[in-house]
Design a protein around this motif. Structure first.
Motif, short mmCIF file in Angstrom:
data_model
loop_
_atom_site.label_atom_id
_atom_site.label_comp_id
_atom_site.label_asym_id
_atom_site.label_seq_id
_atom_site.Cartn_x
_atom_site.Cartn_y
_atom_site.Cartn_z
N ARG A 1 -3.83 13.08 3.78
CA ARG A 1 -3.69 11.70 3.30
C ARG A 1 -2.27 11.46 2.78
NH1 ARG A 1 -7.81 10.15 6.05
NH2 ARG A 1 -6.57 8.25 5.73
N ASN A 2 -1.84 10.21 2.88
CA ASN A 2 -0.53 9.82 2.36
C ASN A 2 -0.69 9.46 0.89
OD1 ASN A 2 1.92 8.70 1.66
ND2 ASN A 2 2.19 7.63 3.60
N HIS A 3 -0.32 10.38 0.02
CA HIS A 3 -0.52 10.25 -1.42
C HIS A 3 0.73 9.71 -2.12
CE1 HIS A 3 -1.66 12.11 -5.48
NE2 HIS A 3 -2.70 11.36 -5.15
N ARG A 4 1.76 9.33 -1.36
CA ARG A 4 3.03 8.89 -1.95
C ARG A 4 2.90 7.51 -2.60
NH1 ARG A 4 5.68 11.12 3.55
NH2 ARG A 4 5.95 13.28 2.87
N LYS A 5 3.76 7.27 -3.62
CA LYS A 5 3.82 5.98 -4.29
C LYS A 5 5.29 5.59 -4.40
CE LYS A 5 0.15 8.20 -6.50
NZ LYS A 5 -0.71 8.74 -5.47
N ILE A 6 5.73 4.72 -3.49
CA ILE A 6 7.15 4.38 -3.36
C ILE A 6 7.30 2.88 -3.21
CG2 ILE A 6 9.16 4.54 -1.83
CD1 ILE A 6 8.24 7.37 -1.09
N ALA A 7 8.31 2.30 -3.83
CA ALA A 7 8.68 0.90 -3.59
C ALA A 7 10.20 0.83 -3.48
CB ALA A 7 8.20 0.01 -4.73
N VAL A 8 10.68 0.08 -2.50
CA VAL A 8 12.12 -0.12 -2.30
C VAL A 8 12.36 -1.62 -2.13
CG1 VAL A 8 14.14 0.40 -0.91
CG2 VAL A 8 12.37 2.13 -1.21
N ILE A 9 13.23 -2.17 -2.95
CA ILE A 9 13.52 -3.59 -2.94
C ILE A 9 14.98 -3.80 -2.54
CG2 ILE A 9 13.34 -5.75 -4.21
CD1 ILE A 9 10.73 -4.06 -4.14
N ASP A 10 15.20 -4.44 -1.40
CA ASP A 10 16.55 -4.76 -0.91
C ASP A 10 17.43 -3.53 -0.75
OD1 ASP A 10 16.05 -7.46 -0.66
OD2 ASP A 10 16.88 -7.98 -2.62
N GLY A 11 16.85 -2.35 -0.71
CA GLY A 11 17.64 -1.13 -0.59
C GLY A 11 18.46 -0.82 -1.82
N ARG A 12 18.23 -1.54 -2.92
CA ARG A 12 19.02 -1.36 -4.14
C ARG A 12 18.21 -0.87 -5.33
NH1 ARG A 12 23.97 -3.61 -3.35
NH2 ARG A 12 24.17 -5.09 -1.63
N GLY B 1 14.60 1.18 -6.46
CA GLY B 1 13.50 2.01 -6.00
C GLY B 1 12.58 2.41 -7.14
N PHE B 2 11.31 2.57 -6.83
CA PHE B 2 10.32 3.07 -7.78
C PHE B 2 9.60 4.25 -7.14
CE2 PHE B 2 10.84 -1.37 -8.87
CZ PHE B 2 10.76 -1.42 -10.25
N ILE B 3 9.30 5.25 -7.96
CA ILE B 3 8.53 6.40 -7.49
C ILE B 3 7.79 6.99 -8.68
CG2 ILE B 3 10.47 8.01 -7.80
CD1 ILE B 3 9.41 9.58 -5.39
N GLY B 4 6.57 7.48 -8.46
CA GLY B 4 5.82 8.07 -9.57
C GLY B 4 4.38 8.30 -9.22
N GLY B 5 3.51 8.16 -10.24
CA GLY B 5 2.10 8.47 -10.08
C GLY B 5 1.18 7.26 -10.02
N PHE B 6 1.69 6.07 -10.37
CA PHE B 6 0.85 4.87 -10.39
C PHE B 6 0.53 4.39 -8.98
CE2 PHE B 6 2.93 4.55 -14.54
CZ PHE B 6 1.92 4.07 -15.36
N ASN B 7 -0.75 4.12 -8.71
CA ASN B 7 -1.16 3.34 -7.56
C ASN B 7 -1.27 1.88 -7.99
OD1 ASN B 7 -1.73 5.26 -5.24
ND2 ASN B 7 -2.97 6.21 -6.85
N ILE B 8 -1.82 1.05 -7.11
CA ILE B 8 -1.98 -0.37 -7.41
C ILE B 8 -3.46 -0.66 -7.60
CG2 ILE B 8 -1.68 -2.72 -6.55
CD1 ILE B 8 0.78 -1.74 -5.04
N GLY B 9 -3.86 -0.96 -8.82
CA GLY B 9 -5.26 -1.25 -9.13
C GLY B 9 -5.44 -1.48 -10.61
N ASP B 10 -6.52 -2.13 -10.97
CA ASP B 10 -6.75 -2.50 -12.37
C ASP B 10 -6.83 -1.28 -13.29
OD1 ASP B 10 -6.75 -5.14 -11.70
OD2 ASP B 10 -8.93 -5.43 -11.85
N GLU B 11 -7.39 -0.16 -12.79
CA GLU B 11 -7.51 1.00 -13.68
C GLU B 11 -6.16 1.52 -14.14
OE1 GLU B 11 -8.38 2.94 -9.55
OE2 GLU B 11 -8.34 0.94 -10.43
#
Length: 476
Positions: free
Chosen positions: A216-227, A229-239
């Motif tokens: 499974r793809n367990h990564r948590k990454i966000a990249v905005i405009d290439g400038r 970046g976010f990385i860590g343990g949080f997924n997206i959900g109310d919990e």
């Protein structure tokens, strides 16, 4: 139903599976023995478990294409890699120089290119993290790339989809990549993302074979405009905002600006291309020159079943072995192999202050009881173990000597080291290290130490749960 016939078929299939495990798969001996015991002593259970967890013989076939894509895109940075190794480069901060051997090991084995001059902000609270992520998304001008294991179909998940759809409607490139199994478990499906796709956004569903628990793809990454970046343990959900049954959610993620964002972007490109076949090109608009002003050296280290080595685990080992004063680590799942256990034991026996923080309650019961058992194994060597009492701790962090460490998606267990696709940021900087260490110490006030005496008072019921969970822990 002809039960003798069914039983005979199951035994025959289990025998065939056992032959595959022994002769065709490159498992470690402990995992091999565990599988053989399950297949022969628990035939029906073993048959079902192998269908969901085993079958490593498919691994090469599944990820040959991914290996080729990774090699093609990473060649963009090969020249930088060669120059770095040949030039005896002097690092811009003393921590990077101090941990040169860690950097070089990850560079050579994983092409985890070192970037300097980054700015790193740490987030341990979900509300603060998602406020920062939403702000970055709303300010985006060209593209938004998100990659998460779980995107739940709940209030937060729908809010993320709505904000992304609004940016796509403005004409921005919006791509959202999520794991099929992780997101399906949170109520997500293609229909849940219709607002985004109707607005022109793109989604990618990683490994749609949801009956398979592995790979499974367990990564948590966000990249905005290439400038940004976010990385860590949080997924997206109310919990992840503390709205779930486990209460307050204690996790860790970092926001990065600087050269390391290019490495996060590259990681997203590799995964997006493999998943969708779109094959994004390395256009300069996706890799802009970063804004300066930071001091942190960062390596983005990724691993998975498509790599021969275990890069994140090797990075963890190098950091532990480099420690002279302290090793502070947090993880919700602690099922180490012998190399990790031995490294922590030797560090503690050598006088290093080694502390491990795990949850006080289970989100996955079998994993929790195995975690408690393996953590307790370290007590006699002087490792101090704590259970976090203020809700649930999901952070995957380590900091050594308050100077270097890692934040990302990889737990300290066999699944993260061998079976899932993971990504961590390894940092070398005293300011970031001290901040991460400070937050660990603050968490101690919300935790209870697991002393040998306290552990010895556990009930027979818990002892039984630990024994069963530990027996199954090598399977994968």
């Amino acid at each position: 139903m002809d039960w003798p016939l069914v039983t005979g078929v199951i035994y025959l299939l289990n025998t065939l599976f056992a032959i595959v495990v022994i002769f065709f798969e490159r498992r470690n001996p402990t995992a091999t023995l565990a599988w053989l015991m399950v297949l022969f002593f628990l035939p029906l259970v073993g048959f079902v478990l192998y269908l969901f967890l085993g079958q490593n013989y498919t691994r090469q076939r599944l990820f040959t294409l991914k290996e080729k894509d990774d090699a093609t895109l990473r060649s963009i940075f090969e020249e930088q890699h060669r120059r770095f190794l040949e030039s005896q480069h002097r690092f811009s901060n003393p921590e990077a120089e101090r941990y040169r051997d860690v950097i070089l090991a990850l560079l050579r084995r994983n092409r985890a290119f070192l970037t300097e001059g980054n700015r790193v902000e740490i987030y341990t609270d979900g509300s603060e993290l998602f406020d920062a992520l939403f702000a970055a998304i709303r300010d985006a001008c060209h593209h938004i790339h998100l990659e998460y294991f779980i995107v739940n179909n709940d209030e937060l998940g729908r809010e993320v989809v709505h904000v992304l759809a609004a940016k796509a409607a403005e004409g921005l490139e919006v791509r959202l990549l999520f794991d099929a199994l992780g997101t399906r478990a949170g109520g997500g499906s293609r229909a849940a993302f219709r607002e985004l796709t109707d607005a022109g956004g793109r989604i990618g569903v990683f490994f749609p074979s949801v009956y398979r628990i592995n790979y499974r793809n367990h990564r948590k990454i966000a990249v905005i405009d290439g400038r940004i970046g976010f990385i860590g343990g949080f997924n997206i959900g109310d919990e992840y905002l503390g709205r779930g049954p486990l209460g307050y959610w204690r996790d860790t993620a970092v926001k990065i600006t600087g050269q390391a964002v290019k490495m996060l972007q590259l990681r997203f490109f590799l995964d997006w291309n493999f998943t969708t076949g779109e094959y994004l090109r390395a256009d300069p608009v996706y890799f802009p020159d970063p804004e300066g002003g930071g001091t942190t050296a960062v390596q983005i280290v990724s691993g998975g079943p498509d790599t021969r080595w275990n890069p994140v685990k090797e990075g963890y080992l190098k950091l532990i072995n480099a420690a002279r004063e302290s090793v502070y680590l947090q993880t919700p799942y602690f099922i180490p192999d012998d190399s990790i256990s031995d490294a922590l034991l030797l560090a503690a026996l050598s006088g290093v202050d080694v502390r491990l923080m795990i949850p006080c309650k289970p989100d996955h019961p079998f994993v929790y009881w195995a975690t408690l058992s393996f953590a307790a194994d370290l007590l006699d060597a002087g490792v101090r173990v704590y259970t976090y009492d203020n809700g649930f701790i999901h952070a995957k962090t380590v900091v050594v000597d308050g100077k270097a460490g890692s934040v990302g998606s990889a737990n300290w267990d066999v699944r993260s080291f061998r079976l899932n696709f993971e990504a961590n940021a390894f940092f070398y900087d005293a300011a970031v290290g001290e901040e991460l260490k400070r937050r660990f110490i603050e968490d101690l006030a919300l935790s209870t130490e697991l002393t040998p005496e306290r552990y010895g008072r556990r009930s027979r019921r818990i002892r039984f749960k630990e024994s069963i969970s530990r027996l199954f822990s090598p399977l994968g």
